[in-house]
Design an enzyme around this catalytic site. Sequence first.
Site, PDB file in Angstrom:
ATOM      1  N   GLY A  14       0.782  -1.241   0.000  1.00 19.46           N
ATOM      2  CA  GLY A  14       0.000   0.000   0.000  1.00 19.46           C
ATOM      3  C   GLY A  14       0.811   1.287   0.000  1.00 19.46           C
ATOM      4  O   GLY A  14       0.288   2.337   0.361  1.00 19.46           O
ATOM      5  N   SER A  15       2.077   1.216  -0.457  1.00 20.48           N
ATOM      6  CA  SER A  15       2.840   2.476  -0.475  1.00 20.48           C
ATOM      7  C   SER A  15       2.243   3.453  -1.494  1.00 20.48           C
ATOM      8  O   SER A  15       2.283   4.666  -1.287  1.00 20.48           O
ATOM      9  CB  SER A  15       4.326   2.220  -0.744  1.00 20.48           C
ATOM     10  OG  SER A  15       4.540   1.787  -2.056  1.00 20.48           O
ATOM     11  N   ASN A  16       1.671   2.943  -2.566  1.00 24.34           N
ATOM     12  CA  ASN A  16       1.026   3.850  -3.528  1.00 24.34           C
ATOM     13  C   ASN A  16      -0.270   4.421  -2.969  1.00 24.34           C
ATOM     14  O   ASN A  16      -0.585   5.592  -3.202  1.00 24.34           O
ATOM     15  CB  ASN A  16       0.786   3.142  -4.868  1.00 24.34           C
ATOM     16  CG  ASN A  16       2.051   3.083  -5.687  1.00 24.34           C
ATOM     17  OD1 ASN A  16       2.467   4.077  -6.281  1.00 24.34           O
ATOM     18  ND2 ASN A  16       2.702   1.926  -5.687  1.00 24.34           N
ATOM     19  N   ARG A  93      -5.329  -8.234  -9.604  1.00 22.07           N
ATOM     20  CA  ARG A  93      -6.467  -8.925 -10.156  1.00 22.07           C
ATOM     21  C   ARG A  93      -6.914  -8.234 -11.451  1.00 22.07           C
ATOM     22  O   ARG A  93      -6.811  -7.005 -11.532  1.00 22.07           O
ATOM     23  CB  ARG A  93      -7.632  -8.790  -9.161  1.00 22.07           C
ATOM     24  CG  ARG A  93      -8.306 -10.030  -8.811  1.00 22.07           C
ATOM     25  CD  ARG A  93      -9.010  -9.928  -7.485  1.00 22.07           C
ATOM     26  NE  ARG A  93      -8.341 -10.777  -6.545  1.00 22.07           N
ATOM     27  CZ  ARG A  93      -8.349 -12.110  -6.603  1.00 22.07           C
ATOM     28  NH1 ARG A  93      -9.030 -12.724  -7.538  1.00 22.07           N
ATOM     29  NH2 ARG A  93      -7.678 -12.819  -5.721  1.00 22.07           N
ATOM     30  N   ASN A 109      -4.425   2.454 -13.515  1.00 21.50           N
ATOM     31  CA  ASN A 109      -3.518   1.525 -12.849  1.00 21.50           C
ATOM     32  C   ASN A 109      -2.097   2.074 -12.924  1.00 21.50           C
ATOM     33  O   ASN A 109      -1.784   2.890 -13.790  1.00 21.50           O
ATOM     34  CB  ASN A 109      -3.573   0.163 -13.553  1.00 21.50           C
ATOM     35  CG  ASN A 109      -2.685  -0.875 -12.908  1.00 21.50           C
ATOM     36  OD1 ASN A 109      -2.585  -0.942 -11.665  1.00 21.50           O
ATOM     37  ND2 ASN A 109      -2.019  -1.685 -13.710  1.00 21.50           N
ATOM     38  N   HIS A 111       1.961   0.633 -13.054  1.00 21.74           N
ATOM     39  CA  HIS A 111       2.708  -0.606 -13.297  1.00 21.74           C
ATOM     40  C   HIS A 111       4.197  -0.286 -13.347  1.00 21.74           C
ATOM     41  O   HIS A 111       4.601   0.700 -13.978  1.00 21.74           O
ATOM     42  CB  HIS A 111       2.238  -1.229 -14.619  1.00 21.74           C
ATOM     43  CG  HIS A 111       2.917  -2.519 -14.928  1.00 21.74           C
ATOM     44  ND1 HIS A 111       2.610  -3.691 -14.266  1.00 21.74           N
ATOM     45  CD2 HIS A 111       3.918  -2.816 -15.781  1.00 21.74           C
ATOM     46  CE1 HIS A 111       3.391  -4.663 -14.725  1.00 21.74           C
ATOM     47  NE2 HIS A 111       4.195  -4.152 -15.638  1.00 21.74           N
TER      48      HIS A 111
END
Length: 191
Positions: A14-16, A93, A109, A111
Site C-alpha cells: 500500500g505504499s502507492n 487482479r 492503474n 505498473h
Amino acid sequence: MRKTRLAVFASGSGSNYEAIVSACCDGRIDAEVVLLVCDKPGAKVLERAKRYGTESFAFNPKDYASREAYETMLATMLDERRVDYICLAGYMRIVGKVLLSRYEQRIVNIHPSLLPAFKGAHAIQDAVDYGVKIFGVTTHFVDETLDGGRIIDQGAIVYEGNDIEELTNLIHNIEHNLYVKTINKLINKKY
Ligand code: GRF
C-alpha cells in the site's frame, strides 16, 4: 465545489495508496480517498488505511461465486459513496466487465515498467533478467487485458547497478510521484 472522490484498490503493502492519500491530505491532489478496497484480508495496506482514517473494505474473492458476483457487490459500494475514479495500486487482479462498464475511462492503474514492455506480476525482475538499462513506471487506463489500456504517464530512470532492492526502491519513488501527477490529470481532464 464538490471534491473528486477516489477509491483505491490494493492487495499488498500500500505504499502507492499512502502516496495518494497523503497528497490528498496536504493539498497536492484536490480530491479525497473515500474507500480502500482490498482483496487480501490482513494486507499491510489495511493498517495504513486505518492510520489515515480511510474507510476500508477487505474481502476474499473465493467467498464469491464469480468475479461478476464480487464486482457487483463492489459496484454497489462505489455507487453509494459516489466514487468518481478507481485507482488500482498494486491490485493483483484483472478487472472484469461489471466495473469496466460502469467506470469506463475512470479506472487507472500503475505498473512498474515502461509498458507495453514487461506486463505481469514480476515486471522489475523480468526487466533485470532481460538486461534492461532504462527502467520505468507507467500509469494507464484499465481495460480487460493484463496491464493494457491507453497510457497516461510514464517516468524512467537509467540503472546499471545490480542491487534489485535498490532498484525497486528507486522505482517505487518514481511511482509515488507519478500517481499524484496522473490523478491531477484525471481531475483536470487533461489526458
Ligand atoms: C507497485 O510496484 C505497483 O506498480 C504494482 O504493484 C506495486 C504495489 O506496491 N502494480 P504498493 O503496494 O503500492 O507498495
